[in-house]
Design a protein around this motif. Sequence first.
Motif, PDB file in Angstrom:
ATOM      1  N   GLU A 114       5.228  10.277  10.472  1.00  0.00           N
ATOM      2  CA  GLU A 114       6.160   9.181  10.728  1.00  0.00           C
ATOM      3  C   GLU A 114       5.375   7.955  11.198  1.00  0.00           C
ATOM      4  O   GLU A 114       4.558   8.034  12.111  1.00  0.00           O
ATOM      5  N   SER A 115       5.624   6.815  10.549  1.00  0.00           N
ATOM      6  CA  SER A 115       4.877   5.609  10.898  1.00  0.00           C
ATOM      7  C   SER A 115       5.698   4.367  10.591  1.00  0.00           C
ATOM      8  O   SER A 115       6.820   4.449  10.061  1.00  0.00           O
ATOM      9  N   LYS A 116       5.136   3.201  10.929  1.00  0.00           N
ATOM     10  CA  LYS A 116       5.805   1.923  10.706  1.00  0.00           C
ATOM     11  C   LYS A 116       4.796   0.910  10.179  1.00  0.00           C
ATOM     12  O   LYS A 116       3.608   0.965  10.511  1.00  0.00           O
ATOM     13  N   LEU A 117       5.303  -0.019   9.379  1.00  0.00           N
ATOM     14  CA  LEU A 117       4.463  -1.078   8.797  1.00  0.00           C
ATOM     15  C   LEU A 117       5.328  -2.323   8.644  1.00  0.00           C
ATOM     16  O   LEU A 117       6.490  -2.231   8.234  1.00  0.00           O
ATOM     17  N   ILE A 118       4.790  -3.467   8.986  1.00  0.00           N
ATOM     18  CA  ILE A 118       5.492  -4.736   8.780  1.00  0.00           C
ATOM     19  C   ILE A 118       4.681  -5.575   7.799  1.00  0.00           C
ATOM     20  O   ILE A 118       3.478  -5.767   7.970  1.00  0.00           O
ATOM     21  N   LEU A 119       5.361  -6.036   6.767  1.00  0.00           N
ATOM     22  CA  LEU A 119       4.737  -6.819   5.710  1.00  0.00           C
ATOM     23  C   LEU A 119       5.325  -8.227   5.723  1.00  0.00           C
ATOM     24  O   LEU A 119       6.542  -8.400   5.624  1.00  0.00           O
ATOM     25  N   ILE A 120       4.461  -9.248   5.877  1.00  0.00           N
ATOM     26  CA  ILE A 120       4.884 -10.644   5.943  1.00  0.00           C
ATOM     27  C   ILE A 120       4.153 -11.420   4.856  1.00  0.00           C
ATOM     28  O   ILE A 120       2.919 -11.364   4.768  1.00  0.00           O
ATOM     29  N   SER A 121       4.897 -12.148   4.030  1.00  0.00           N
ATOM     30  CA  SER A 121       4.299 -12.832   2.880  1.00  0.00           C
ATOM     31  C   SER A 121       3.883 -14.263   3.225  1.00  0.00           C
ATOM     32  O   SER A 121       4.113 -15.192   2.458  1.00  0.00           O
ATOM     33  N   ASP A 122       3.273 -14.425   4.393  1.00  0.00           N
ATOM     34  CA  ASP A 122       2.732 -15.725   4.800  1.00  0.00           C
ATOM     35  C   ASP A 122       1.625 -15.495   5.810  1.00  0.00           C
ATOM     36  O   ASP A 122       1.883 -15.053   6.933  1.00  0.00           O
ATOM     37  N   GLY A 123       0.391 -15.779   5.406  1.00  0.00           N
ATOM     38  CA  GLY A 123      -0.739 -15.587   6.317  1.00  0.00           C
ATOM     39  C   GLY A 123      -0.800 -16.617   7.417  1.00  0.00           C
ATOM     40  O   GLY A 123      -1.410 -16.385   8.473  1.00  0.00           O
TER      41      GLY A 123
END
Length: 546
Positions: free
Chosen positions: A440-449
């Motif tokens: 079980e894990s989590k990841l956040i993906l943001i399309s702006d560096g």
Amino acid sequence: MKNKFANILGALAIVVLLNFVASKFYQRFDLTEDQRYTLSEATKNIVKNIDDFVTIKVYLEGDFPAEFKRLQTETKLHLEELKAVNKNIRFRFINPEDEIEDLINQGLQPSRLQIQENGKLSELVILPWAVVESKNKKENVSLLKDNATNSQDEQLENSIQNLEYAFANAIHKTTSKKSKSIAILKGNGELDDIYIADFLKTLSEYYLLAPFTLDSVLNSPQKTLEQLNSFDLAIIAKPTEKFSEEEKFVIDQYSMNGGKSIWLIDNVQAELDSLMNTGESLAYPRDLGLTDFFFNYGARINHDLIADLYSSEITLATGNIGNQTQFSQFQWEYYPLVNSLNNHSINNNIEMVTTKFTNSIDTLKNKIKKTILLQSSSISKTLGTPQIISLKSIAEEKKQENYANGNKSIAVLLEGEFKSAFNGRVKPFTISNALDKGKESKLILISDGDIIANDVSKGKPLQLGVDKWTGQRFGNKEFLLNCINYLLDDSGLINVRSKTVKIDFLNKQKAFEESKKWQFINLLFPLILLAFFGFIFNFFRRKKYQ
């Protein structure tokens, strides 16, 4: 006489007994509909663990309009609730008038308020801050949530909602020890330290930080993975160089072993340098080698640009006066200004987030739970790349019907048991205990560096989320800090942000327009009531003695 004396002694004994019992069994009751005075379990745990004095100075003393008296009252009531849990908490309210310059130098910025009384507008300057101190640590607490798009009443409502989180967070920072560690990934052209300095400085108040490179992955892949696994979370801030299969496999196995990560990705090369020099710039796809990587987890960052009519401003030189260059601000559709969806504890009750040259994110169907944290406005569209970006577009008239593609996802939270991106594929190297399905894990993906990047002035980093030209504040730091807290939080503090308090405010304009009517009613009604009861009293009195 003796019976009377005995009754008095008995009554006194009962009073003494009741006081004794009340001192031993203390209980407070919250009868409000929204339970606004009931502390969350996370806050109680933080406060109960305080083993030394915590002093809170609140600079909300003085002459305020009724609404800010309410903020003052709610702050005092909340602090009394905290003190009821732990007597080590001490607080006092201070009028900042005599020391306002020193407080401003300490980073406590004043707020200007528009006051409407008797149909007239006036301006008032206040310092809505508190300072929490414990041992050698000090933390400033902003009591007023200043969102430029909200009305003053909405700001006050948000501020009252935020009181528990603001004080619990400050107490947590000043009394707790760091236990979680974060790796700042380097080696793939990520942002230089000076551009993430302010955010890292804030993070260092909560967590242990260390840079981490994947350079040794070719020679010592097992050791590299073991070292990365020792961190609780990894931050990848705007990489510009392609990830090798070996690097991706190490990061993939880090996720499979339960490691958390936050990715800030620009999938399109679109920078300001050539745009400022020539007025035009070519935006083209950037190949980071991560498309298959994220696709397997259930998301895809597209090679496009979001153009949004609801946007922040770009600063351009517009002329000279003497030897001084004059700058002006213009709405720039490639800088989407994002309002919170308020659908998660991460984005609840935060200010607007400013973004630059953002890409859209698609979510794919699989067993991973997905939550959209940020998205463009409904009056936005996507542009394919390659694409010429020109400053001339600022002067062009924008037609809203051309921006009717709807909301585009910008930040996505992924939660669940991830399937390895290398499942069913030839692995780039062999490591022990390689996992095809993760914990079980989590990841956040943001399309702006650039969402994490602070401005730089005279070689020094500025505060993240503050425009160096206009001074306008955005919610970038708060949003990212909430992301980190959510991914790593073991005290549940981030869930305090989800608490909602409904505050009913007086309609000042209506109150002014109807003031004479209500003054007349308040004057006349008691007289009518008095006359009515006088008539009834005399009527029954005459009837009784006739």
